[in-house]
Scaffold this motif. Structure first.
Motif: not given
Length: 340
Positions: A14-22
């Protein structure tokens, strides 16, 4: 609204980042740039993401919860105690799992078994009357840190935080003796409870030191609640001569006794003296204001939480026994005996 549980992957897409960043954002990592953090937090809110703490604990092999099990949550003393526990645990990043047994050992077994399924990091337990330490150890297991509060358990080597029950009750009895009372009852609680035995012993110590024999009919038992105490008030006046004062097991009992005395046309603080034990907030504003033994239940809750957190962080610590002071607070419910 998504019909399925929102996952880290949903947020990442949804915000175009990696899962690790979330994941780093959820763990408040300083490695995430402020702009990225703001974008992820907005997406978390938009999609209604709910953090699965249990799954995170399982992955990290840790627990961020502590169980608190009390014997009577309707007693304001334990509400204050629980507030102190929750305040300290919350400041340390832990969640309090609360259970109440209502003085039932069967309910206590169910509550502890259910809370144990959440694998709490530790347990703070104020045991129900008639609790068996060996049985509780079998439910909780040998590896979970446990702190027992107020009522001692045999056969279980856990931390124990005790109130100075004996000294507190002795001090209350000495106060009534100094006012001129010689017929002083001990009212409320059950004699097979360790805290009640200790308070009765303090009452007996003071009477014996004053050369006064203990009359068995002046040891009146009741459940440690306001309603039961009010219902048992008549037991003080079955025989003549009746007592002129009562040292009560706790404040709830004392407040109940004052209700019962008023119903009989006997004015507490004027015709009959009453002392309590705990100094719950209501004690200072009751009519009359209650003379009682102050134990600062909120501070005791903080003390219990600090100790269980210490055990969680340092499992090698040897269990210890701690004693909290108890000081007499004199108010209007105690007075000289009639015609003194």
């Amino acid at each position: 609204m998504n019909p399925h549980r929102v996952t880290l992957a949903d947020i990442a897409r949804g915000c175009d980042v990696s899962r690790a960043t979330v994941s780093l954002v959820l763990r408040n990592s300083p490695l995430v740039a402020a702009g990225t953090r703001k974008k992820v937090e907005a997406e978390l809110k938009r999609q209604g993401y709910v953090y699965n703490r249990a799954a995170a604990n399982l992955r990290q092999r840790t627990s961020s919860s502590v169980a608190l099990v009390v014997n009577d949550l309707s007693n304001p003393f334990f509400a204050e105690f629980a507030a102190g526990v929750d305040e300290t645990l919350g400041a340390a990043g832990f969640v309090t799992l609360l259970g109440s047994t209502g003085e039932s050992t069967e309910q206590q077994r169910r509550v502890l078994s259910t809370l144990n399924e959440h694998a709490p990091a530790g347990i703070i337990l104020s045991p129900a009357e008639h609790s068996d330490g060996t049985e509780l150890l079998g439910i909780v297991g040998a590896h979970t840190p446990v702190l027992v509060f107020n009522r001692q358990l045999s056969s279980a080597h856990w931390d124990f935080l005790a109130l100075d029950n004996r000294r507190g009750a002795r001090r209350a009895t000495e106060h009534l003796l100094q006012l001129g009372h010689r017929r002083i009852a001990f009212f409320g609680g059950h004699a097979d409870s360790s805290s009640c035995r200790e308070r009765r012993q303090g009452h007996a110590d003071a009477l014996q030191a004053a050369g006064i024999a203990i009359e068995p009919q002046w040891l009146v038992e009741s459940a440690p609640t306001r309603l039961q105490a009010a219902a048992q008030t008549g037991a003080l006046f079955v025989r003549d001569p009746a007592p002129t004062a009562a040292v009560c097991y706790n404040d709830a009992v004392a407040l109940g006794l004052m209700l019962g005395l008023n119903a009989r046309g006997c004015r507490p603080g004027h015709d009959f003296s009453v002392t309590g034990f705990d100094d719950i907030p209501e004690a200072a504003v009751s009519l009359p204001a209650l003379t009682t033994v102050a134990t600062d239940p909120r501070a005791r809750g903080r003390q219990a939480a600090e100790r269980i957190l210490e055990r969680v962080r340092h499992p090698e610590l040897v269990p210890c026994e701690m004693h909290a002071s108890a000081e007499l607070v004199v108010r209007d419910s105690s007075c000289p005996p009639p015609h003194y």
